[in-house]
Motif scaffolding. Sequence first.
Motif, short mmCIF file in Angstrom:
data_model
loop_
_atom_site.label_atom_id
_atom_site.label_comp_id
_atom_site.label_asym_id
_atom_site.label_seq_id
_atom_site.Cartn_x
_atom_site.Cartn_y
_atom_site.Cartn_z
N VAL A 58 54.36 42.27 86.61
CA VAL A 58 54.14 42.59 85.20
C VAL A 58 54.99 41.70 84.28
O VAL A 58 54.62 41.48 83.13
CB VAL A 58 54.39 44.09 84.94
CG1 VAL A 58 55.88 44.42 85.01
CG2 VAL A 58 53.78 44.52 83.62
N ARG A 59 56.10 41.18 84.77
CA ARG A 59 56.91 40.27 83.93
C ARG A 59 56.10 39.09 83.46
O ARG A 59 56.22 38.64 82.33
CB ARG A 59 58.12 39.72 84.71
CG ARG A 59 59.16 40.70 85.09
CD ARG A 59 60.24 40.04 85.93
NE ARG A 59 59.66 39.34 87.07
CZ ARG A 59 60.15 38.23 87.61
NH1 ARG A 59 61.24 37.68 87.12
NH2 ARG A 59 59.58 37.66 88.65
N ALA A 60 55.27 38.56 84.36
CA ALA A 60 54.46 37.39 84.01
C ALA A 60 53.52 37.71 82.86
O ALA A 60 53.38 36.91 81.92
CB ALA A 60 53.68 36.91 85.23
N SER A 61 52.90 38.87 82.90
CA SER A 61 51.99 39.25 81.81
C SER A 61 52.73 39.31 80.48
O SER A 61 52.26 38.79 79.47
CB SER A 61 51.34 40.60 82.10
OG SER A 61 50.55 40.52 83.26
N TYR A 62 53.91 39.93 80.48
CA TYR A 62 54.68 40.03 79.24
C TYR A 62 55.17 38.65 78.79
O TYR A 62 55.09 38.32 77.60
CB TYR A 62 55.86 40.98 79.40
CG TYR A 62 56.63 41.13 78.12
CD1 TYR A 62 56.15 41.96 77.11
CD2 TYR A 62 57.79 40.42 77.89
CE1 TYR A 62 56.82 42.08 75.91
CE2 TYR A 62 58.47 40.53 76.69
CZ TYR A 62 57.99 41.35 75.70
OH TYR A 62 58.64 41.46 74.52
N CYS A 63 55.67 37.86 79.74
CA CYS A 63 56.20 36.53 79.41
C CYS A 63 55.11 35.58 78.93
O CYS A 63 55.41 34.54 78.34
CB CYS A 63 56.93 35.92 80.61
SG CYS A 63 58.51 36.68 80.97
N ILE A 64 53.86 35.91 79.17
CA ILE A 64 52.74 35.11 78.68
C ILE A 64 52.21 35.69 77.37
O ILE A 64 51.94 34.95 76.42
CB ILE A 64 51.63 35.02 79.75
CG1 ILE A 64 52.11 34.10 80.88
CG2 ILE A 64 50.33 34.52 79.15
CD1 ILE A 64 51.20 34.06 82.08
N LEU A 65 52.06 37.00 77.28
CA LEU A 65 51.48 37.62 76.09
C LEU A 65 52.34 37.45 74.85
O LEU A 65 51.82 37.20 73.76
CB LEU A 65 51.19 39.10 76.33
CG LEU A 65 50.02 39.38 77.25
CD1 LEU A 65 49.90 40.87 77.55
CD2 LEU A 65 48.73 38.86 76.65
N ALA A 66 53.65 37.58 74.97
CA ALA A 66 54.51 37.47 73.79
C ALA A 66 54.44 36.07 73.17
O ALA A 66 54.21 35.95 71.95
CB ALA A 66 55.95 37.84 74.15
#
Length: 156
Positions: free
Chosen positions: A120-128
Amino acid sequence: RDGTVTIIGGGFGGGPSQMPHCAPTYAAVLALSIVAGIGLADNSSGKVRNDESEISTNKINQNNRNPYREAGELALNLLSEKRLPLYAFFLSLRERQGTHDDEEDERIAFRMHHDGEIDVRASYCILAPCKLLGLIDETAPTSSEKKINHAKGDTS
């Protein structure tokens, strides 16, 4: 050194010669956004100027004595220049999971780096960063809306 930034592979690495990774890319985009915001703030009002055309044509108000103006312009220019390569990098980290025959079971996940872990870190680190760079289309239909449209026979 001439002060240039080279990004190989679209994203930012943790240091010289390191591969692009979502975490340092997230940190770099947020840090550059902060520098751009502070550097382009109008000292008299405390508000950020958002007229990019004025910056790109170098019609900068010389009366504004913001000591961080040059750093803000450099940060904004770097973000503008790397916006689409970053988008390509983010898309290259996308992984489809689930069955490909049934769209309802298919899920999209992201890796932290090429051949890296999926979490899930990857999703957040991409979406922000995508949100800050204006890469997210907020008018895109949600998966629920797509299912309803598909059931109605609308495949757009």
